[in-house]
Scaffold this motif. Structure first.
Motif, PDB file in Angstrom:
ATOM      1  N   ASP A 193      54.370  43.709  44.401  1.00 40.56           N
ATOM      2  CA  ASP A 193      54.347  42.758  44.682  1.00 40.56           C
ATOM      3  C   ASP A 193      53.266  41.955  45.736  1.00 40.56           C
ATOM      4  O   ASP A 193      53.226  42.147  46.900  1.00 40.56           O
ATOM      5  CB  ASP A 193      55.506  42.476  45.273  1.00 40.56           C
ATOM      6  N   ILE A 194      52.326  41.187  44.639  1.00 43.26           N
ATOM      7  CA  ILE A 194      51.286  39.951  45.772  1.00 43.26           C
ATOM      8  C   ILE A 194      51.705  38.866  46.015  1.00 43.26           C
ATOM      9  O   ILE A 194      51.656  38.214  44.857  1.00 43.26           O
ATOM     10  CB  ILE A 194      50.165  40.537  44.845  1.00 43.26           C
ATOM     11  N   ALA A 195      51.393  38.417  47.268  1.00 42.45           N
ATOM     12  CA  ALA A 195      50.776  37.138  47.442  1.00 42.45           C
ATOM     13  C   ALA A 195      49.793  36.689  47.775  1.00 42.45           C
ATOM     14  O   ALA A 195      49.776  37.557  48.560  1.00 42.45           O
ATOM     15  CB  ALA A 195      51.834  36.475  48.435  1.00 42.45           C
ATOM     16  N   TYR A 196      49.078  35.608  47.409  1.00 41.23           N
ATOM     17  CA  TYR A 196      47.606  35.247  47.780  1.00 41.23           C
ATOM     18  C   TYR A 196      47.620  34.043  48.191  1.00 41.23           C
ATOM     19  O   TYR A 196      48.130  32.637  48.664  1.00 41.23           O
ATOM     20  CB  TYR A 196      47.016  34.940  46.615  1.00 41.23           C
ATOM     21  N   ILE A 199      34.771  30.931  50.103  1.00 42.07           N
ATOM     22  CA  ILE A 199      36.160  31.036  50.242  1.00 42.07           C
ATOM     23  C   ILE A 199      36.788  32.101  50.733  1.00 42.07           C
ATOM     24  O   ILE A 199      36.545  32.913  49.330  1.00 42.07           O
ATOM     25  CB  ILE A 199      36.685  30.578  49.478  1.00 42.07           C
ATOM     26  N   GLN A 200      37.499  32.476  51.994  1.00 45.46           N
ATOM     27  CA  GLN A 200      38.055  34.042  51.885  1.00 45.46           C
ATOM     28  C   GLN A 200      39.244  34.259  51.961  1.00 45.46           C
ATOM     29  O   GLN A 200      40.001  33.025  52.359  1.00 45.46           O
ATOM     30  CB  GLN A 200      37.683  33.994  53.504  1.00 45.46           C
ATOM     31  N   VAL A 201      39.948  34.999  50.579  1.00 49.02           N
ATOM     32  CA  VAL A 201      40.728  34.751  50.147  1.00 49.02           C
ATOM     33  C   VAL A 201      41.506  36.560  50.433  1.00 49.02           C
ATOM     34  O   VAL A 201      40.991  38.110  50.232  1.00 49.02           O
ATOM     35  CB  VAL A 201      41.249  34.593  49.317  1.00 49.02           C
ATOM     36  N   GLN A 202      42.825  36.670  50.648  1.00 49.41           N
ATOM     37  CA  GLN A 202      43.879  37.358  51.165  1.00 49.41           C
ATOM     38  C   GLN A 202      45.107  38.271  49.988  1.00 49.41           C
ATOM     39  O   GLN A 202      45.350  37.302  49.932  1.00 49.41           O
ATOM     40  CB  GLN A 202      44.014  37.799  52.826  1.00 49.41           C
ATOM     41  N   ALA A 203      45.208  39.141  50.024  1.00 47.49           N
ATOM     42  CA  ALA A 203      45.991  38.866  48.752  1.00 47.49           C
ATOM     43  C   ALA A 203      47.024  40.940  50.020  1.00 47.49           C
ATOM     44  O   ALA A 203      46.801  41.580  50.048  1.00 47.49           O
ATOM     45  CB  ALA A 203      45.863  39.959  47.215  1.00 47.49           C
ATOM     46  N   PRO A 255      53.412  45.423  55.032  1.00 46.51           N
ATOM     47  CA  PRO A 255      52.745  45.073  54.007  1.00 46.51           C
ATOM     48  C   PRO A 255      50.962  45.691  53.893  1.00 46.51           C
ATOM     49  O   PRO A 255      50.698  45.086  55.141  1.00 46.51           O
ATOM     50  CB  PRO A 255      53.113  43.924  54.129  1.00 46.51           C
ATOM     51  N   MET A 256      50.226  45.405  53.255  1.00 46.65           N
ATOM     52  CA  MET A 256      49.105  45.807  53.198  1.00 46.65           C
ATOM     53  C   MET A 256      48.616  45.348  53.223  1.00 46.65           C
ATOM     54  O   MET A 256      48.928  44.265  51.785  1.00 46.65           O
ATOM     55  CB  MET A 256      48.761  47.672  52.551  1.00 46.65           C
ATOM     56  N   VAL A 257      47.025  44.792  52.929  1.00 49.81           N
ATOM     57  CA  VAL A 257      46.658  43.388  52.628  1.00 49.81           C
ATOM     58  C   VAL A 257      45.313  43.494  52.348  1.00 49.81           C
ATOM     59  O   VAL A 257      44.205  44.962  52.417  1.00 49.81           O
ATOM     60  CB  VAL A 257      45.950  42.806  53.837  1.00 49.81           C
ATOM     61  N   GLY A 258      44.536  42.748  50.985  1.00 56.78           N
ATOM     62  CA  GLY A 258      42.973  43.151  50.797  1.00 56.78           C
ATOM     63  C   GLY A 258      42.391  42.173  50.806  1.00 56.78           C
ATOM     64  O   GLY A 258      43.212  40.917  50.258  1.00 56.78           O
ATOM     65  N   HIS A 259      41.271  41.867  50.495  1.00 60.84           N
ATOM     66  CA  HIS A 259      40.387  40.340  50.468  1.00 60.84           C
ATOM     67  C   HIS A 259      38.976  40.490  50.195  1.00 60.84           C
ATOM     68  O   HIS A 259      38.793  41.358  49.268  1.00 60.84           O
ATOM     69  CB  HIS A 259      39.544  41.190  52.411  1.00 60.84           C
TER      70      HIS A 259
END
Length: 808
Positions: free
Chosen positions: A276-279, A318-322, A329-333
């Motif tokens: 489950d991902i949040a942006y 725009i820099q976005v992280q998921a 939690p782990m983060v993607g960019h």
């Protein structure tokens, strides 16, 4: 090892059963048969009657019968042949289960005598049962974090057969993660364990499908299988990953608020809450980005939040992280590059950087009037600007260098025609639709002294009565100069020349230098000067100055300022004396003539004769215009020896002036007097007759000339002729009748001839009949001037004729 021990055990048990059966048969005398299981109906088992020692023929009579001991009715005896055969197939596993020895006991009973026989049918096992696992599919759940070498016990297969038919071997389908380890629990039981030999990765292979096969040793071999479904349990070991590390998106600057820019889709190889991902925008993102864009944390949709402006910012990063929702939690960019595309939303901008004004009207072609800079905040074709000015102007737009244009003079300009120009400069871009802007440049034209003063007419005509007051205003001339300021300031002066007996024009008139008013310096005398022609010069104050001239014709109008002058009777014969009238004179006899002259002209010189006291005239009368004294009837002695007549001579002026002459008449009867009188009458009547004839000829000629004058007059009205130069001339000689007059003048500036038909002709002298001026101020008379010019032509043709006639 477990399987091997189990096989040895089964073999020993079979051996013991065989020995026991042999001993039982010898001791009891039983009949024993052996039959494979699953034999079909009618399968031969044995010759039961013969083996029991019974006669086949006695079987019926001895009431042969066979009874099965609780195992079902599987066999039957044929009474005619005494053969035991299979009535229905026997399933050993059903009848005996897993018992190593399986036999069906039968009792045969016969009568006469009664005997009971024991018959045993051994059911031999065949490999008709494949190994069977407890379930068809076995689900195992193993975490992907499980270490290699871990064991997972499993249930073995079951084979309903016995002996070698039930001895099983196991085999696992080929794979790189698991191996099979078979464990023998005892002589009759084996177990197969799964051993993990390589670490699992759920994200790589979330599910492993393995096939475990159990094979017996029967002939033929039978197998059983179980499907091992190994589910790899997830751990949060994968960060969300975007489809692209960099997204490039283009939006137009007029994109409305709320419009979707891009929808991000990050994936997490984990599962459950781990995927489950949040942006979110990166915490270090530019605040301007957060003001212009919004992101939906659930869907990853980035939408327009503020008003985009290409001219302000062309590119947004725009820099976005998921972030997943797993434990730790782990983060993607990822990075989104939003390029703002230009739309044609900015009108061109015009700026006049320099003005070189005013422009002299004699400026050379190519003179720079203004320098204009243009710009457009848009880009591409939207920012390409072209300039133009209206084509109907004496200016041209020249491109000097990038974004700069010069307005230069392309045609000669004339300030007097157009004093200023409003140049509308239009800048239009090449967008679709194109936008434009305009700016007006007011270009005044500076004056140069290129126009001389000009009068509205080539000739001014003014009529002035004689005896005018010195210093009286005669007329005004006005010249206009289309230039301005000092170039248009006009001063007036008279062009000096001699008039008459070398008198300068300036002695007669003066011109006011500023107003152009013309004044008379001295009274005019018509009897001395009838026409005064001069020129007035108008000069501007420019440098160099320019001049213009106009001709002024001043006609002096006659005033009735001279009374008639009467010549005494008989003055032409020497000494004066009474007129002798013979008594024999009849009616109409001319007895004398009163002569008078008037120095005026026209009506002012037109004389009229009458007897001052009409009642005292007696038998005489006087010619109204001729001055001749003649009889009205035949004379009588009663008329007396003498008559005295007072003759009143007056002109037609306003007011009329007059003079009187007294004529004495003596009535004589002397033949000498009569003879003298006859001579006098013959001498006086003959000239009158000749004069009448001459007058008739002159009148006829004048009638024709009058028609010619009309034709010439009409022609001159349509086509103005050349100017007539005027100057002082001689006195006018006039011939007239009672109701009209005609005139002749030797002056070239004025000639007037008027003719009326009368029954009686008289002779007189007068000046040209010119209309009186209503005042001292000159009034232009174009029609009269044209009549005078036409009369000048006629006068030259009739000069010799009328001159002699009128002098009679």
């Amino acid at each position: 090892m477990a399987l091997l021990r189990r096989e040895t055990l089964v073999t020993g048990q079979l051996l013991r059963l065989v020995l026991l059966h042999t001993a039982w048969e010898v001791g009891s005398g039983q009949v024993r048969y052996s039959l494979p299981e699953e034999s079909k109906h009618g399968t031969f088992v044995g010759r039961l009657a013969q083996d029991l020692g019974l006669e086949v023929s006695e079987l019926v009579s001895r009431m042969f019968r066979m009874v099965s001991k609780g195992r079902g009715d599987y066999f039957e005896v044929n009474l005619q042949s005494g053969v035991l055969f299979v009535k229905s197939p026997v399933d050993r596993e059903e009848v005996c289960g897993q018992s190593p020895l399986c036999a069906i006991d039968l009792e045969v009973i016969v009568d006469k005598p009664l005997r009971i026989f024991h018959v045993q049918v051994e059911i031999q096992d065949i490999n008709d049962n494949a190994p069977v696992f407890p379930v068809n599919e076995l689900n195992l759940f193993i975490s992907e974090s499980t270490l290699p070498g871990s064991r997972f016990p499993g249930e073995g297969a079951f084979d309903a057969d016995i002996g070698t038919n039930s001895l099983l071997t196991y085999k696992l389908s080929s794979n790189e993660f698991f191996t099979l380890d078979v464990q023998k629990k005892n002589d009759k039981s084996k177990s197969a364990e799964l051993v993990l030999r390589k670490a699992l990765d759920r994200e790589e292979i979330p599910l492993h499908n393995l096939l475990l096969t159990a094979t017996d040793r029967g002939k033929p071999e039978l197998t059983g299988t179980v499907q091992l479904v190994i589910t790899v349990l997830d751990v949060n070991d994968n960060a969300p990953v975007f489809g692209q590390s960099v997204y490039e998106v283009s939006v137009t600057e007029n994109t409305t608020v709320g419009e979707l820019v891009v929808k991000l889709n990050a994936t997490d190889l984990d599962e459950g809450i781990n995927k489950d991902i949040a942006y979110y925008f990166n915490i270090l993102s530019d605040p301007e980005v957060k003001d212009m864009f919004s992101i939906d944390s659930h869907t990853g949709e980035i939408r327009i939040k503020g008003e985009l402006d290409f001219e302000g910012t062309k590119l947004y990063e725009i820099q976005v992280q998921a972030t997943d929702e797993g434990h730790a939690p782990m983060v993607g960019h990822c990075k989104i590059l939003v390029e703002v595309l230009d739309v044609n939303d900015n009108v061109p901008e015009l700026a006049v950087t320099s003005l070189y004004l005013p422009v002299l009207e004699d400026a050379p072609l190519g003179t720079v009037v203004a320098l204009i800079s243009v710009s457009d905040r848009d880009s591409g074709d939207n920012g390409k600007v072209t300039c133009s000015i209206p084509p109907d102007m004496p200016f041209q737009l020249v491109s000097t260098f990038k974004n700069y244009h010069s307005v230069v003079l392309a045609e000669a300009v004339d300030r007097e025609r157009v004093s200023e120009y409003k140049i509308l400069v239009t800048a239009r871009d090449e967008g679709a639709p194109s936008l434009s802007a305009s700016s007006s440049i007011l270009v005044p034209i500076a004056d140069v002294n290129d126009n001389a003063p000009a009068f509205p007419q080539p000739v001014y005509t003014v009529f002035v009565k004689e005896n005018n007051r010195p210093g009286a205003h005669l007329l005004s001339v006005s010249a206009s100069d289309p230039d301005v300021r000092e170039n248009a300031f006009v001063s007036y002066s008279v062009v000096e020349r001699s008039v008459g007996e070398q008198q300068p024009v300036s002695s007669y008139i003066s011109v006011h230098s500023e107003s152009g008013h013309i004044y008379g310096l001295q009274p005019f005398d018509y009897e001395e000067l009838q026409v005064l022609q001069f020129q007035v010069s108008a000069r501007d104050a420019g440098f160099p100055f320019l001049c213009g001239n106009v001709t002024v014709q001043l006609f002096v109008l006659d005033e009735n300022d001279n009374a008639p002058a009467v010549s005494p009777p008989g003055s032409g014969r020497g000494s004066p004396g009474p007129e002798l009238v013979p008594l024999s004179a009849g009616a109409g006899h001319v007895v004398g003539k009163v002569r008078a002259v008037d120095a005026d002209s026209g009506y002012n010189a037109w004389l009229r004769y009458e007897v001052q006291e009409a009642g005292a005239a007696g038998p005489f009368r006087v010619g109204v215009y001729s001055g001749e004294i003649s009889t009205t009837r035949a004379l009588e002695e009663a008329d007396g020896p003498s008559q005295r007549l007072v003759i009143l001579v007056k002109d037609h002026g306003e007011p009329a002036l007059s003079a009187t002459a007294t004529v004495s008449l003596s009535l004589v009867e002397s033949p000498q007097a009569v003879k003298w009188d006859s001579r006098q009458r013959v001498g006086s009547e003959r000239p009158l007759v000749d004069m009448n004839v001459s007058l008739m000829i002159a009148i006829c000629s004048l009638s024709g000339l009058f028609v010619l004058v009309i034709v010439v007059y009409v022609g001159l009205r349509c086509h103005p002729g050349p100017e007539v130069m005027c100057g002082p001339g001689k006195a006018t000689v006039v011939c007239s009748s009672e109701v009209g007059s005609w005139s002749y003048s030797q002056r070239q500036s004025q000639n007037l001839c008027v003719r009326e038909v009368t029954a009686k002709n008289d002779l007189m002298v007068f000046s040209p009949n010119v209309p009186h001026s209503s005042g001292n101020v000159g009034i232009e008379k174009p029609q009269q001037e044209l009549t005078l010019k036409s009369s000048a032509v006629v006068s030259q043709m009739t000069e010799s004729l009328f001159g002699n006639i009128c002098m009679l």
